[in-house]
Design an enzyme around this catalytic site. Structure first.
Site, PDB file in Angstrom:
ATOM      1  CG  ASN A 137      38.336  37.808  40.877  1.00  0.00           C
ATOM      2  OD1 ASN A 137      37.835  37.468  39.818  1.00  0.00           O
ATOM      3  ND2 ASN A 137      37.645  37.904  42.006  1.00  0.00           N
ATOM      4  CD1 TRP A 138      41.543  40.294  35.472  1.00  0.00           C
ATOM      5  CD2 TRP A 138      41.029  39.550  33.425  1.00  0.00           C
ATOM      6  NE1 TRP A 138      42.702  40.304  34.719  1.00  0.00           N
ATOM      7  CE2 TRP A 138      42.419  39.854  33.461  1.00  0.00           C
ATOM      8  CE3 TRP A 138      40.500  39.066  32.227  1.00  0.00           C
ATOM      9  CZ2 TRP A 138      43.255  39.680  32.352  1.00  0.00           C
ATOM     10  CZ3 TRP A 138      41.333  38.897  31.133  1.00  0.00           C
ATOM     11  CH2 TRP A 138      42.694  39.205  31.192  1.00  0.00           C
ATOM     12  CE  LYS A 139      36.247  41.470  42.203  1.00  0.00           C
ATOM     13  NZ  LYS A 139      35.676  42.057  43.402  1.00  0.00           N
ATOM     14  CG  HIS A 185      35.471  36.128  45.161  1.00  0.00           C
ATOM     15  ND1 HIS A 185      34.532  37.106  45.379  1.00  0.00           N
ATOM     16  CD2 HIS A 185      36.653  36.763  45.022  1.00  0.00           C
ATOM     17  CE1 HIS A 185      35.126  38.291  45.346  1.00  0.00           C
ATOM     18  NE2 HIS A 185      36.417  38.105  45.130  1.00  0.00           N
ATOM     19  CD  GLU A 243      32.789  40.020  44.111  1.00  0.00           C
ATOM     20  OE1 GLU A 243      33.091  39.510  43.018  1.00  0.00           O
ATOM     21  OE2 GLU A 243      33.406  41.001  44.583  1.00  0.00           O
ATOM     22  CD  GLU A 255      39.675  37.973  48.048  1.00  0.00           C
ATOM     23  OE1 GLU A 255      40.322  38.783  47.382  1.00  0.00           O
ATOM     24  OE2 GLU A 255      38.664  37.430  47.632  1.00  0.00           O
ATOM     25  N   GLY A 294      36.655  45.671  47.028  1.00  0.00           N
ATOM     26  CA  GLY A 294      36.035  46.638  46.129  1.00  0.00           C
ATOM     27  C   GLY A 294      35.567  47.903  46.818  1.00  0.00           C
ATOM     28  CB  SER A 353      40.900  47.877  48.610  1.00  0.00           C
ATOM     29  OG  SER A 353      39.494  47.852  48.417  1.00  0.00           O
ATOM     30  N   GLY A 360      41.450  42.481  42.672  1.00  0.00           N
ATOM     31  CA  GLY A 360      40.258  42.682  41.852  1.00  0.00           C
ATOM     32  C   GLY A 360      40.426  43.886  40.942  1.00  0.00           C
ATOM     33  N   GLY A 361      39.885  45.026  41.361  1.00  0.00           N
ATOM     34  CA  GLY A 361      39.847  46.228  40.524  1.00  0.00           C
ATOM     35  C   GLY A 361      41.181  46.582  39.875  1.00  0.00           C
TER      36      GLY A 361
END
Ligand code: PEP
Length: 253
Positions: A9-11, A97, A99, A169, A175, A215, A236-237
């Site tokens: 997930n590149w956000k 998600h 967010e 999640e 994150g 994470s 993610g990251g």
């Protein structure tokens, strides 16, 4: 048999050149995958077309959206529809998600509509859900997760679950660098599968891939993915760094 899946997930990260460079590196590096594994990236919607074209050069790398609107079309400035995704050969989408839930006020009821719209268009849903820190601390996390599943998904027919992937999640792990322990992940994934079993039976529940997100990094992926009810990860990251993402993909084997 359910598949193991790693999805990035590149956000809201990477400009066009960076997105294409990362995609090209992944296409070049990813060899053939075992039949029971899948790898996907979910770029920002503005990059879906160009990333999709580069990924089409690989038999392996799939591309998914990060979100779509529940309506077919209309006056929803800034939004994209499921049929727009389909028109770019994007056949999977993240929904729910944390967010999106926190910053765009998406709740289980809107997500239920989004799920129905996506599935009706033949778009596979990667449904994201998970408890907040205070919910884990006050020990309501199992109930919260059960409700997130039931309210958005349990109206589906058993056959529709062939087109649904779950991504558990815990919000406190996204994150933050704080990961659920492999035991905590397994405990919740087993709970999710048992809730599914109660509603749809063991055959259906056993066929659903349940990804862990929060994470995941190269140094913890193997242990988390090694849990019996963890079928890969939503990343993610670490999905923004070619070598980290490839190492996490390798941890599926
Ligand atoms: C995510 O956003 O879905 C996620 C899991 O992020 P991170 O890996 O950075 O925690």
């Amino acid at each position: 048999m359910r598949k193991k899946i790693v999805a990035g997930n590149w956000k809201m990260n990477l400009d066009k050149a960076e997105a294409l460079s990362l995609t090209t590196d992944l296409v070049d590096a990813l060899g053939a995958l075992p039949e029971n594994q899948r790898v996907m990236v979910c770029p920002p919607s503005i990059h879906l077309s160009s990333v999709g074209e580069v990924a089409a050069g690989s038999k392996v790398l799939e591309v998914g959206g990060q979100n779509m609107h529940q309506s077919g079309s209309g006056a929803y400035t800034g939004e994209i529809s499921g049929s727009m995704l389909k028109s770019y050969n994007i056949n999977s989408v993240l929904l729910g998600h944390s967010e999106r839930r926190a910053y765009f006020h998406e709740n289980n009821s809107v997500l239920r509509e989004k799920v129905d719209t996506a599935l009706a268009l033949g778009i596979e849903v990667i449904y994201c859900f998970g408890e907040m820190l205070e919910e884990r601390e006050n020990e309501t996390h199992f109930d919260v997760v059960s409700s997130q599943l039931k309210e958005a998904l349990f109206h589906l027919e058993a056959s529709q679950w062939n087109h649904v992937i779950l991504a558990y999640e815990p919000v406190w792990a996204i994150g933050t660098g704080r990961t659920a322990s492999p035991e905590q992940a397994q405990e919740m994934h087993a709970h999710i599968r048992s809730v599914l079993t109660q509603a749809y039976g063991a055959e259906c529940a056993d066929g659903v891939s349940i990804l862990y997100g929060g994470s995941v990094k190269p140094d913890n992926a193997k242990e988390i993915f090694g849990q019996p009810d963890v079928d890969g990860g939503l990343i993610g990251g670490a999905s923004l760094k070619t070598q980290d993402f490839l190492a996490i993909v390798a941890a599926m084997s």
